[in-house]
Design an enzyme around this catalytic site. Structure first.
Site, mmCIF file in Angstrom:
data_model
loop_
_atom_site.group_PDB
_atom_site.id
_atom_site.type_symbol
_atom_site.label_atom_id
_atom_site.label_comp_id
_atom_site.label_asym_id
_atom_site.label_seq_id
_atom_site.Cartn_x
_atom_site.Cartn_y
_atom_site.Cartn_z
ATOM 1 N N GLU A 50 0.811 -1.224 0.000
ATOM 2 C CA GLU A 50 0.000 0.000 0.000
ATOM 3 C C GLU A 50 0.848 1.279 0.000
ATOM 4 O O GLU A 50 0.497 2.266 0.624
ATOM 5 C CB GLU A 50 -1.006 0.008 1.161
ATOM 6 C CG GLU A 50 -2.132 -1.003 0.973
ATOM 7 C CD GLU A 50 -3.397 -0.644 1.729
ATOM 8 O OE1 GLU A 50 -3.539 0.501 2.209
ATOM 9 O OE2 GLU A 50 -4.265 -1.534 1.847
ATOM 10 N N HIS A 62 -2.119 -1.261 10.211
ATOM 11 C CA HIS A 62 -1.651 -2.636 10.378
ATOM 12 C C HIS A 62 -0.402 -2.616 11.264
ATOM 13 O O HIS A 62 0.308 -1.603 11.325
ATOM 14 C CB HIS A 62 -1.283 -3.272 9.040
ATOM 15 C CG HIS A 62 -2.450 -3.607 8.182
ATOM 16 N ND1 HIS A 62 -2.706 -4.873 7.714
ATOM 17 C CD2 HIS A 62 -3.449 -2.829 7.681
ATOM 18 C CE1 HIS A 62 -3.789 -4.868 6.962
ATOM 19 N NE2 HIS A 62 -4.262 -3.627 6.929
#
Length: 436
Positions: free
Chosen positions: A49, A272
């Site tokens: 990402e 995360h």
């Protein structure tokens, strides 16, 4: 010749959540990530990402001394988001973009626009050839009604096929990334069973991190609590997987994760948690000479019967996805035909003289109706093409799974025949009896 001392290797993996203008504190977090990587100096950092190439170039500049070798994988509309930073020379790179990756009209999810893929870099480290993979699979937006499960199973299948066919000459294999799957989900079990990848969390001697290795946790400032339902404590969807070879024994000595908040920082690195794996590598060129057995060389220790069951389960999911897509294809066809029929209405009105001037429908009204009908027609046509492509991918994947299943069953039958023939009492298989 085997090395006298084992070699140490550190691997870092993080989903950076780097969506410009949407992710919170994106620029500040990239500063923190760069600072962490520069300080810890892992051998390899696998990032997901990193959606903006501008952010990648920022990290590349910041890590030019600690990780001088980099590769950024480009695909899709906004990119794959995959990046690798390495202390060691990257010899080669290869990208495979998954055939299925959601739907373009699901703007609130957006997976389709990010070309989800698996990237491979071949790195020469310590005289060993490492095939290092980084990937990011389609997100699971609803555990109860997962409309993207067939897409993620197709991605898992393509991932294991890609690793299988590109890692034959590797001394070691490392796969890191956001798989968007729980440990016992079908796609995860396929990866472990069919190519022998081992989960560092279950294999490590020492673990220091979030409970049960969770990488999405409630204590993270950025985590949306609804994403964890019904798993209130957290979920584990980010992984580092490994596999040795006949030439290299590979062991995960320790695994750790970040734990939400960062000391002396206002917020975490990402939504995360990061994974850090410490490996011990032992070259084993002369194992056979010394009678040492390398248990890592076999592709998988999973019984063939279990592999057959997993492929059958995956085929069932793909077939269900095929049925769902055929329904969507029929709807797209109806939309296309409806748009075509509606388009004929304003065209027919144009030939009626009574409507050309002063009638209930002016030319501007007919033009507007014609434009709307044309939009409906084109939308139906584009959706028809999209779902036709999806059906072909699902059928191709199902055919591949069928071939694999048939091959596994043939091997299983051969083993059974071999086992029965060894005990059928034939002279060449009878035990030798020494005469008195």
């Amino acid at each position: 010749m085997a090395t006298e001392q084992p070699t140490k290797l550190r691997v870092f993996s993080l989903n950076c959540w780097g969506i410009r203008f949407l992710s919170q504190h994106c620029a500040e977090r990239y500063e923190m990530i760069a600072e962490l990587l520069d300080r810890e100096r892992h051998d390899v950092a696998l990032l997901q990402e990193v959606w903006s190439e501008r952010d990648f170039l920022f990290l590349k500049r910041k890590l030019s001394s600690s990780h001088p070798h980099t590769h950024y994988f480009k695909s899709g509309v906004i990119g794959s988001g995959l990046a690798v930073f390495s202390k060691h020379t990257i010899q080669d790179a290869l990208l495979y973009q998954y055939s299925l990756n959601g739907y373009p009209y699901m703007l609130c999810h957006g997976d389709w626009f990010g070309g989800k893929a698996v990237g491979l870099v071949i790195v020469n480290m310590f005289g060993m050839k490492a095939h290092i993979y980084v990937t990011h699979l389609h997100a699971e937006y609803s555990r109860a009604q997962d409309e993207y499960l067939p897409h993620r199973i197709v991605q898992s299948w393509e991932l294991l096929q890609f690793v299988r066919h590109t890692s034959c000459e590797a001394d070691m294999v490392i796969l890191g990334g956001d798989l968007n799957m729980h440990p016992q989900d079908l796609g995860n079990r396929l990866l472990r069973a069919h190519i022998g990848l081992r989960d560092c969390f279950t294999e490590t001697d020492k673990f220091d991190g979030c409970e049960d290795g969770h990488t999405l946790i409630a204590d993270n400032h950025f985590t949306k609590k609804q994403d964890l339902v019904p798993f209130e404590k957290g979920i584990r969807i980010d992984y580092i997987l490994m596999k040795g070879s006949k030439r290299v024994n590979m062991k995960c000595e320790s695994l750790s994760t970040t734990k939400g908040s960062v000391a002396n920082k206002p917020f975490p690195y990402s939504d995360h948690e990061a994974l850090i794996a410490d490996f011990v590598l032992m070259q084993s060129e002369d194992n056979r000479q010394h009678g040492v057995r390398n248990t890592e060389y076999s592709d998988t220790a999973v019984p063939i019967t279990e592999q057959v069951d997993l492929v059958s389960e995956a085929r069932a999911v793909v077939k269900e996805g095929l049925c769902q897509t055929e329904v969507l294809l029929a709807k797209a066809m109806r939309l296309m035909v409806g748009g075509l029929l509606l388009l004929l209405l304003p065209l027919s009105m144009a030939f009626l003289p009574c409507l050309c001037s002063g009638g209930p429908f002016s030319f501007s009204t007919m033009g507007f109706l014609g434009a709307v009908c044309m939009i409906v027609l084109l939308t139906g046509a584009l959706l028809y093409l999209l779902f036709t492509t999806h059906i072909k991918v699902l059928k191709e994947t199902e055919d591949q799974m069928k071939l694999t299943s048939n091959d596994l069953q043939t091997n299983l039958s051969g083993r059974r025949v071999s086992g029965s023939s060894s005990s059928d009492g034939s002279p060449e298989h009878q035990p030798f009896k020494r005469e008195e």
